[in-house]
Scaffold this active site. Sequence first.
Site, PDB file in Angstrom:
ATOM      1  N   HIS A  88      48.580  34.468  34.894  1.00 45.45           N
ATOM      2  CA  HIS A  88      48.762  33.055  35.268  1.00 45.45           C
ATOM      3  C   HIS A  88      48.231  32.101  34.208  1.00 45.45           C
ATOM      4  O   HIS A  88      48.571  30.930  34.215  1.00 45.45           O
ATOM      5  CB  HIS A  88      48.223  32.755  36.675  1.00 45.45           C
ATOM      6  CG  HIS A  88      46.740  32.591  36.794  1.00 45.45           C
ATOM      7  ND1 HIS A  88      45.897  33.601  37.193  1.00 45.45           N
ATOM      8  CD2 HIS A  88      45.946  31.521  36.590  1.00 45.45           C
ATOM      9  CE1 HIS A  88      44.654  33.156  37.228  1.00 45.45           C
ATOM     10  NE2 HIS A  88      44.655  31.890  36.867  1.00 45.45           N
ATOM     11  N   ASP A 224      47.231  40.736  37.316  1.00 43.16           N
ATOM     12  CA  ASP A 224      47.262  39.401  36.712  1.00 43.16           C
ATOM     13  C   ASP A 224      46.747  39.408  35.266  1.00 43.16           C
ATOM     14  O   ASP A 224      45.681  38.888  34.975  1.00 43.16           O
ATOM     15  CB  ASP A 224      46.407  38.461  37.585  1.00 43.16           C
ATOM     16  CG  ASP A 224      46.703  36.993  37.303  1.00 43.16           C
ATOM     17  OD1 ASP A 224      47.310  36.698  36.259  1.00 43.16           O
ATOM     18  OD2 ASP A 224      46.319  36.149  38.132  1.00 43.16           O
ATOM     19  N   SER A 658      39.174  32.246  34.933  1.00 43.14           N
ATOM     20  CA  SER A 658      40.342  33.109  34.902  1.00 43.14           C
ATOM     21  C   SER A 658      40.495  33.685  33.518  1.00 43.14           C
ATOM     22  O   SER A 658      40.419  32.960  32.522  1.00 43.14           O
ATOM     23  CB  SER A 658      41.599  32.317  35.248  1.00 43.14           C
ATOM     24  OG  SER A 658      41.734  32.273  36.624  1.00 43.14           O
TER      25      SER A 658
HETATM   26  N1  ARG Z   1      43.857  31.164  42.754  1.00 44.88           N
HETATM   27  C1  ARG Z   1      43.920  31.447  41.344  1.00 44.88           C
HETATM   28  C2  ARG Z   1      43.401  30.237  40.570  1.00 44.88           C
HETATM   29  O1  ARG Z   1      42.821  29.381  41.104  1.00 44.88           O
HETATM   30  C3  ARG Z   1      45.291  31.851  40.904  1.00 44.88           C
HETATM   31  C4  ARG Z   1      46.305  30.759  40.886  1.00 44.88           C
HETATM   32  C5  ARG Z   1      47.659  31.170  40.385  1.00 44.88           C
HETATM   33  N2  ARG Z   1      48.465  31.809  41.406  1.00 44.88           N
HETATM   34  C6  ARG Z   1      49.156  31.163  42.420  1.00 44.88           C
HETATM   35  N3  ARG Z   1      49.798  31.880  43.297  1.00 44.88           N
HETATM   36  N4  ARG Z   1      49.224  29.874  42.529  1.00 44.88           N
HETATM   37  O2  ARG Z   1      43.796  29.782  39.550  1.00 44.88           O
HETATM   38  N1  GLU Z   2      42.370  31.435  39.371  1.00 47.18           N
HETATM   39  C1  GLU Z   2      41.247  30.670  38.881  1.00 47.18           C
HETATM   40  C2  GLU Z   2      41.442  30.211  37.447  1.00 47.18           C
HETATM   41  O1  GLU Z   2      42.556  29.961  37.054  1.00 47.18           O
HETATM   42  C3  GLU Z   2      40.022  31.451  39.061  1.00 47.18           C
HETATM   43  C4  GLU Z   2      39.748  31.461  40.494  1.00 47.18           C
HETATM   44  C5  GLU Z   2      38.558  30.608  40.826  1.00 47.18           C
HETATM   45  O2  GLU Z   2      38.700  29.396  41.044  1.00 47.18           O
HETATM   46  O3  GLU Z   2      37.499  31.233  40.828  1.00 47.18           O
HETATM   47  O4  GLU Z   2      40.518  29.962  36.708  1.00 47.18           O
END
Ligand code: ARG
Ligand code: GLU
Length: 727
Positions: A88, A224, A658
């Site tokens: 991502h 991921d 991330s």
């Molecule tokens: N929750 C993760 C973050 O905050 C992954 C986000 C990307 N994936 C999604 N399905 N939106 O960035």
């Molecule tokens: N998916 C998050 C990021 O893009 C990390 C998840 C979180 O917020 O800890 O950094």
Amino acid sequence: MKKILRSVLVLLISIGVTSISFAGEGMWLPLFLKSLNEAEMQEMGMRMTAEDVYSVNKGSLKDAIVHFGGFCTGEIISDQGLLLTNHHCGYSQVQSHTTLENNYIKDGFWAASHKHELQNPGLFAKFIVRIDDVSKQALKGVSDKMTEKERQSTIDKNLATIKKAAKLDKFQELEIKPFFKGNQYFSITTVTYNDVRLVGAPPEMIGKFGADTDNWVWPRHTGDFSLFRIYANENNEPAEYSENNVPYKPKHHLPISLDGVSPDDFTLIFGFPGRTNEYLPSDAISQIVDVLNPAKISIRDRALKIVDSAMRADPAVKIQYASKFARIANYWKKWIGESKGIKATDGIGRKEKLEADFTKKVNGNKKFKVKYGSILSDFKTQYKEIEPYALMRDYHGEVLGRNIEIMRSANYMVSLADRYKDNGEEEYNQFKDRLISRYFDGFYKNYRPEIDQKVFVALIEMYDQNAKMEMNQPIQALLSSLKTKDYNVLAKHLFENSKFTDQESMYALLGQNPKTAVTQIMADPLYQFAKEMSSAYSNNIAEKYSAINGEIEKNQRLYMKALMDVFPDKAFYPDANSTLRVTYGKVDGYTPRDAVEYTPVTYLDGIIEKHVEDDYEFHVPARLRKLYDLKDYGQYADKNGKVPVCFIGTNHTTGGNSGSPAIDAYGNLIGLNFDRAWEGTMSDYNYDSSICRNIMVDARYILFIIDKYAGARHLIDEMTLVHPKED
Ligand code: ARG
Ligand code: GLU
């Protein structure tokens, strides 16, 4: 003895005593690891020294960590500059190289050799050379008597002096940032590489497996990850893209462990967490849980439901809206989890308890009482005062800035017309060209006015009914000029009479000479509506909000200082601010609710269990199912013959982490951080080791996909694979 201590600790934690700082909490500054953390880290199982993790004198783990594009973390995993980050994080790069013939999003991408690796303009990888405490120089001449403005201008001058005096090598840059709410300043010396090429990415059905349904969720099965490579000039220095550039030779690259993890194993996450707020008073947390989160969640609820049903009804809409939907859904879901978690762990009660302790200590000491005696009551007044403004600020941002798509375009048109009036034709033309290429081209490609109009009706109704301080005056005025009370009539009027909702009429408008164009823009009903809504915001909210917020920030700075003064034995860590931090914890499951217990590792078996034929979130590629049927796992299965996919730990992470490496006790890569478990997302305000878990992809799953699924053996060959547990 240790065992007894541990069970006492577990008991204390389980009965909710909060004065001990939990193992797992904290985003620590690498330069203080030795003095603050090394002993505890070793106690928890680390077999390295602080100097092995972060050193300015010799090669250390830090030399393998980069800030990836400024929004994620990446790490170097070969001596040829191979870089690992999340799928991502590299998604928009993969997307930018995707065409109908070469659909890398759908099919994945694997460069067969260096010359097939793909260039990504604008993408950078930033290394940290060193971090230094410059608080003394930065705060020289600053006194409590100063106004905030005087204080800031003194600091700005000091920072300029520090920067001028800094002795930097070629290519080095110096950033100086406030920490601990502005009580301390640190300088960060960096080197940035701008030629970062795409090397590999799994198909979306692996890299994004489970999509929004599984987002923020444990048990998780997402692969991921994606791979890039840093290129340098022939002297290994940063250089703009050139065919003559060569793979970067790192000072250090992370070996990758094939031995995997077991419960209780030490884990270290090294990366660039973006923003946290751990020292807020209880009044602020209640406001978030009771007022601000519910408002933002309810707005996104309405918008997401409309978009979701349109996406389900039409596959073409599904493609156009998938990424926008994911972006809005990501934080919508996070806020829900955050509020739930704060309630479940009594986050507000815990803050109140801390505040009671604080008050007791302050009242028992004359000096403290004079300096810090009114902090908490000031917060109370300030948060009460800011509440309606903060609410309207969020409302305005969510409704007009993020969820009604056309309002963003209309706001750009307001800026464009202003540009013409304030700066003349030339600047107007430049701004217009940039708007078209960087915004409108992409906007219209994925825009369905009929869907947006429905969102408009729903959200403008909410706005009108919940607005405070006459923020809905423009809506009311328009309704009465249209002689209606029906928001559908209002929306129809705006959408049908505006040139902004349709690409052809918009580009025809922008194609006119500036003077004519601006006259027509200003006559457009959406321009007028956007303009009135934003002046209502600046007149009624913006100024007042920032004045009160300025007071809050000042009080928060004092509170931070007071906490450090009043609790001198406690180790404090600064809130995340996109600078390099170390967090450490252990592999551990958790209990999300009554009678449910989560174990910390998921397996390929779970992917197969989740498979739903042709589902856009849960379809497992046939090739992966075949490998599973044949049990063709190579060296990547565990002792029981299963391929681990993800695992969780107690590391304190946030957005920006991330792509951060999960590192074992010896300095080897064991996983890749990419998310947190839903119940614990309140760790941004209130870490609680009972439910706060970060989610990582197991390194062995990454290797398995690269080697067995993609057949990219040449990439495995350039990595350093190790067996630390056997050795
Ligand atoms: N929750 C993760 C973050 O905050 C992954 C986000 C990307 N994936 C999604 N399905 N939106 O960035
Ligand atoms: N998916 C998050 C990021 O893009 C990390 C998840 C979180 O917020 O800890 O950094």
